[in-house]
Motif scaffolding. Sequence first.
Motif, PDB file in Angstrom:
ATOM      1  N   GLN A 144       0.763  -1.034  -0.045  1.00 58.09           N
ATOM      2  CA  GLN A 144       0.038   0.118  -0.035  1.00 58.09           C
ATOM      3  C   GLN A 144       1.025   1.397  -0.112  1.00 58.09           C
ATOM      4  O   GLN A 144       0.697   2.048  -0.836  1.00 58.09           O
ATOM      5  N   SER A 147       2.582   1.579  -3.323  1.00 59.52           N
ATOM      6  CA  SER A 147       1.681   2.082  -4.608  1.00 59.52           C
ATOM      7  C   SER A 147       1.412   3.583  -4.242  1.00 59.52           C
ATOM      8  O   SER A 147       1.218   4.375  -5.022  1.00 59.52           O
ATOM      9  N   ILE A 151       2.697   6.878  -7.055  1.00 56.81           N
ATOM     10  CA  ILE A 151       1.884   8.007  -7.539  1.00 56.81           C
ATOM     11  C   ILE A 151       2.427   9.301  -7.307  1.00 56.81           C
ATOM     12  O   ILE A 151       1.690  10.558  -7.439  1.00 56.81           O
ATOM     13  N   LEU A 153       3.051  10.462  -4.110  1.00 62.04           N
ATOM     14  CA  LEU A 153       2.555  11.085  -2.764  1.00 62.04           C
ATOM     15  C   LEU A 153       3.991  11.593  -2.139  1.00 62.04           C
ATOM     16  O   LEU A 153       5.005  10.699  -2.007  1.00 62.04           O
ATOM     17  N   VAL A 162      -3.240   7.620   2.994  1.00 63.55           N
ATOM     18  CA  VAL A 162      -3.183   6.442   2.828  1.00 63.55           C
ATOM     19  C   VAL A 162      -3.065   5.657   4.176  1.00 63.55           C
ATOM     20  O   VAL A 162      -3.720   4.793   4.614  1.00 63.55           O
ATOM     21  N   PRO A 165      -6.009   6.736   7.601  1.00 64.32           N
ATOM     22  CA  PRO A 165      -7.291   6.242   7.537  1.00 64.32           C
ATOM     23  C   PRO A 165      -7.059   4.502   7.500  1.00 64.32           C
ATOM     24  O   PRO A 165      -8.426   4.088   8.127  1.00 64.32           O
ATOM     25  N   GLN A 166      -6.304   3.942   6.940  1.00 65.48           N
ATOM     26  CA  GLN A 166      -6.253   2.372   7.133  1.00 65.48           C
ATOM     27  C   GLN A 166      -5.818   2.156   8.615  1.00 65.48           C
ATOM     28  O   GLN A 166      -6.476   1.130   9.161  1.00 65.48           O
ATOM     29  N   ALA A 243     -16.299   1.219   6.367  1.00 64.15           N
ATOM     30  CA  ALA A 243     -15.785   2.162   5.289  1.00 64.15           C
ATOM     31  C   ALA A 243     -14.516   1.379   4.817  1.00 64.15           C
ATOM     32  O   ALA A 243     -14.186   1.646   3.672  1.00 64.15           O
ATOM     33  N   GLU A 244     -13.681   0.841   5.800  1.00 62.40           N
ATOM     34  CA  GLU A 244     -12.592   0.079   5.241  1.00 62.40           C
ATOM     35  C   GLU A 244     -12.640  -1.295   4.607  1.00 62.40           C
ATOM     36  O   GLU A 244     -12.117  -1.567   3.644  1.00 62.40           O
TER      37      GLU A 244
ATOM     38  N   LEU B  96      -4.891  -1.091  -5.190  1.00 57.69           N
ATOM     39  CA  LEU B  96      -5.843  -0.061  -4.964  1.00 57.69           C
ATOM     40  C   LEU B  96      -5.846   0.411  -3.471  1.00 57.69           C
ATOM     41  O   LEU B  96      -5.785  -0.447  -2.654  1.00 57.69           O
ATOM     42  N   PHE B  97      -6.261   1.721  -3.063  1.00 60.04           N
ATOM     43  CA  PHE B  97      -6.478   1.956  -1.682  1.00 60.04           C
ATOM     44  C   PHE B  97      -7.982   1.585  -1.434  1.00 60.04           C
ATOM     45  O   PHE B  97      -8.749   2.069  -2.034  1.00 60.04           O
ATOM     46  N   PRO B  98      -7.905   0.560  -0.449  1.00 61.84           N
ATOM     47  CA  PRO B  98      -9.090  -0.102  -0.162  1.00 61.84           C
ATOM     48  C   PRO B  98     -10.356   1.124   0.515  1.00 61.84           C
ATOM     49  O   PRO B  98     -11.401   0.722   0.512  1.00 61.84           O
ATOM     50  N   HIS B  99      -9.815   1.970   1.283  1.00 61.27           N
ATOM     51  CA  HIS B  99     -10.709   2.801   1.902  1.00 61.27           C
ATOM     52  C   HIS B  99     -11.122   3.961   0.829  1.00 61.27           C
ATOM     53  O   HIS B  99     -12.041   4.934   1.170  1.00 61.27           O
ATOM     54  N   MET B 100     -10.830   3.926  -0.344  1.00 59.11           N
ATOM     55  CA  MET B 100     -11.288   4.900  -1.314  1.00 59.11           C
ATOM     56  C   MET B 100     -12.032   4.261  -2.450  1.00 59.11           C
ATOM     57  O   MET B 100     -11.836   3.282  -2.957  1.00 59.11           O
ATOM     58  N   LEU B 108      -6.548  10.848  -6.650  1.00 59.94           N
ATOM     59  CA  LEU B 108      -5.666  11.293  -5.710  1.00 59.94           C
ATOM     60  C   LEU B 108      -4.425  11.777  -5.972  1.00 59.94           C
ATOM     61  O   LEU B 108      -4.115  12.863  -5.669  1.00 59.94           O
ATOM     62  N   ARG B 143     -13.071  -3.479  -3.241  1.00 55.66           N
ATOM     63  CA  ARG B 143     -13.503  -4.914  -2.761  1.00 55.66           C
ATOM     64  C   ARG B 143     -14.879  -5.172  -3.621  1.00 55.66           C
ATOM     65  O   ARG B 143     -15.189  -6.407  -3.402  1.00 55.66           O
TER      66      ARG B 143
END
Lengths: 247, 249
Positions: A144, A147, A151, A153, A162, A165-166, A243-244, B96-100, B108, B143
């Motif tokens: 995570q 990735s 991009i 960041l 990233v 939130p996780q 949400a996660e 991929l970012f799972p929370h988005m 992003l 997901r």
Amino acid sequence: MVYKLLSFGFFIFLIFPEKNLDGGECMDINWQFIISTLPLYQKAAWITIKLGFWGTLLSVIIGLVCSIILYFRIKVLKELVEIYVELSRNTPLLIQLFFLYFGLTKLGITMSETTCAITGLAFLGGSYMSEAFRSGIEAVSKTQIESGLSIGLSQTQLIRYVILPQAFAVTMPSLAANCIFLFKETSIVGAIAIAELMHVTQDVIGMYYQTFESLFMLVVAYLIIILPLSFLLSWLERKVRYAEFGN
Amino acid sequence: MNKENHQVLLEIKDLHKEYDTRTVLDGIHLRVHKGEVIVVLGPSGCGKSTLLRCLNGLESIQGGDIQFNGESLVGSNVNWQKTRQKIGMVFQNYDLFPHMTVIENILLGPIKVQKREKKEVMEQATQLLERVGLSDRKDSYPRQLSGGQKQRIAIVRALCMNPEIMLFDEVTAALDPEMVREVLDVILGLAKQGMTMMIVTHEMGFAQAVADRILFIDEGKVCEMSEPKEFFTNPKTERAQQFLNIFQF
Ligand SMILES: Nc1ncnc2c1ncn2[C@@H]1O[C@H](COP(=O)(O)OP(=O)(O)OP(=O)(O)O)[C@@H](O)[C@H]1O
Ligand SMILES: [Mg+2]
């Protein structure tokens, strides 16, 4: 959820067993006394809530800052945080409070009782929250992070969009547990003359010798504060998890 | 198709990479021209992933030089945040970012890193999603998508940064066979449009179809470098012959 209500019922049952079984009043409860001291308890309960709220809020902030310092391995600060966490987790809150209240006065630093109590709670809670966030951050997978980096960041953006939130979703159960833990720990700060619930109860017992009624009020007051908090936290936990992870 | 007279986009010179004391990349030389598609082949553990990861700074290197658009990517003063915007990378496990949601994943980088206008990025994202056949999944969470769909979104996420080169590391290796095709088609489409790419894959048919040149690595060294037709029909080295035999029944 259901268990929380059951535990409350069970407690009531313990207190009034005979009354429930045969209707006879075995234990003479002085309702008059309870009603007359109610305002005292009400006031004390607000103080407890206030202490718990600010203590928790500051703990979360301290914990977040500490865990980010640990993540970035910032020189010197990282060592300080590690010392703080060990110190805070391995000494009792009571000693921390006495040190803040009496010890610092000796050094010429004086704080009001309330400031001192909230500082003490935050000092204790900060390390617990820091550990909780740290384990959450560690649970974010390396792929995570990669990735995110790929991009473009920056480290701060990576943390903000990233990692946190996780981490938050993973950490939520321990955050909730710490939150309730801190609200319960407010019962100790009465030791430095704050009229929170525990302190008031001890006063009332000392004055009127109505031990049972006073303790009964104390337990009920804590339940009234902590049960809704606990409901709120479970709800939040499920929301964040959904949400996660989507379940 | 000869693109060797195109401008050199990426140049790797004598690249050395070590983990502790083990040499993983041992003097790699490579020139990638604009619009060229290089497929990197080689047995497992030969250093293909490591090579790609060195190119966008996910791994440090111990020797040699990498030049991107004439600028060196070696040393401590490389601005990786800026460089990585130009080098898109897609991994095996569609991270991929799972929370988005899908669209949040895509936006992003362009919005937060490149500070572009949301409206403009949104238009581009919509176009790209349409091109990979997923414009109706904008608001889904990762997901809720299949592996192949996730991988196509990961490609769109990288493309939306307008990179000059794309790196693909076994992007179909974790997919069910029936989803492999949809992802490879997207990459083939990119090749047709002239995107410069370096692709690590185990799909030999695809490699042959998409590649301008095949880079065959063994034990961290460039073992063979040739046009696909030549490589597959008439490999020069014994190692390459052995490697290709594994894929023939
Ligand atoms: N983080 C690491 N630390 C130590 N050794 C590593 C690390 N990552 C990879 N290696 C070693 O480097 C070598 C090259 O690994 P790499 O992942 O680049 O191989 P690969 O060609 O991509 O293989 P595969 O086809 O299986 O993906 C392997 O021998 C591996 O064991
Ligand atoms: Mg690999």
